[in-house]
Design an enzyme around this catalytic site. Structure first.
Site, mmCIF file in Angstrom:
data_model
loop_
_atom_site.group_PDB
_atom_site.id
_atom_site.type_symbol
_atom_site.label_atom_id
_atom_site.label_comp_id
_atom_site.label_asym_id
_atom_site.label_seq_id
_atom_site.Cartn_x
_atom_site.Cartn_y
_atom_site.Cartn_z
ATOM 1 N N CYS A 20 1.061 -1.059 -0.050
ATOM 2 C CA CYS A 20 -0.140 0.092 -0.003
ATOM 3 C C CYS A 20 0.961 1.427 -0.112
ATOM 4 C CB CYS A 20 -1.008 -0.028 1.329
ATOM 5 S SG CYS A 20 -0.320 0.112 2.770
ATOM 6 N N HIS A 29 -2.492 1.387 7.057
ATOM 7 C CA HIS A 29 -2.581 1.212 5.719
ATOM 8 C C HIS A 29 -3.045 2.555 5.124
ATOM 9 C CE1 HIS A 29 -4.244 -0.886 1.899
ATOM 10 N NE2 HIS A 29 -5.636 0.016 2.034
ATOM 11 N N HIS A 81 -6.182 1.466 -3.756
ATOM 12 C CA HIS A 81 -5.175 1.319 -2.785
ATOM 13 C C HIS A 81 -4.876 -0.158 -3.113
ATOM 14 C CE1 HIS A 81 -8.350 -1.116 -0.327
ATOM 15 N NE2 HIS A 81 -9.113 -0.642 -1.290
#
Length: 260
Positions: free
Chosen positions: A163, A215, A227
């Site tokens: 990510c 994240h 993402h």
């Protein structure tokens, strides 16, 4: 002992947590990434990268040592390889070719030739000049280049990416340097007070039950986000977090939104 410096002279080099091939890969070096050498045990070197101050170990056979002057000259590179699956360069002899990935740094060229360390290369294609002014209008197109790239912990290419590697590599195309990990990136930029005020190119950060940032993704609008989760994907987002339609549930809890 005098400080030593190095540069990545291969397409992708794994950066590991410990000096072992069995150790966790925490990041990757791309061609042209340079670093200081912190430790050398004869088989592995511990490095500190120049562009994001990230530490880790790489195989001693996977870099080229450079002088301090060359190290400094690599600080302000203004040419990278754009969003294409691969880019070809060849060594001066013409018998060895490397296929590089998007985001690789290319030193200043003269008639398509450039030096990295003491080695002369020829660039087969074109580079781009990153511009922060183009970020808002161009970030969606660059982010979409990575769409469906498989998730890979520590990865930074279309062949496998995590990510924060995804956000770092997308922003590199516009000359914006981000730190390596999501929690580090969350400390950068300016806070966006409300989700409804977010714009394409803002970064959204998500935390776990302990409140740790785990994240990050790139806002495409104030209702959608791209993402890396299993693969690079587009999902809906609201004040609660990311909703995965395939799983029919929220997968990430929204913490903050930052504008870089």
């Amino acid at each position: 002992m005098n400080q030593q410096f190095g540069v990545c002279n291969l397409s992708l080099v794994p950066v590991r947590a410990e000096p072992s091939d069995k150790s966790e890969m925490t990041s990757q070096l791309l061609f042209g990434d340079h670093f200081t050498i912190q430790e050398n045990n004869g088989k592995w070197i511990r490095i500190l990268t120049a562009h994001d101050e990230y530490e880790g170990w790489i195989d001693i056979k996977q870099f080229e040592e450079i002088e301090h002057a060359a190290f400094v000259a690599l600080h302000d590179l203004n040419a990278v390889l754009g969003p294409a699956v691969s880019h070809s360069i060849s060594k001066q002899s013409g018998t060895e070719r490397l296929n590089l990935v998007a985001g690789s740094n290319i030193p200043k060229t003269l008639d398509k030739f450039f030096y990295l360390g003491k080695t002369k290369y020829k660039l087969e294609g074109e580079t781009i000049t990153p511009s922060k002014d183009k970020l808002r209008s161009g970030i969606t197109e660059v982010a979409m280049f990575y769409l469906n790239a498989p998730y890979l912990w520590g990865g930074k290419s279309v062949f496998g990416i995590d990510c924060s590697g995804f956000t770092q590599m997308v922003f590199r195309q516009f000359g914006v340097k981000l730190k390596r990990d999501a929690y580090q990136q969350a400390e950068e930029g300016e806070l966006v007070s409300f989700l409804q005020e977010s714009r394409a190119g803002d970064l959204a950060f998500f935390d776990n039950d302990e409140g740790k940032i785990t994240h990050v993704g790139i806002m495409l609008s104030n209702e959608t986000i791209i993402h890396a989760s299993g693969r690079v994907r587009i999902d809906g987002i609201d004040n609660q977090g990311i909703f995965n339609k395939e799983l029919k549930r929220y997968t990430h809890k929204l913490r903050i939104i930052k504008r870089m």
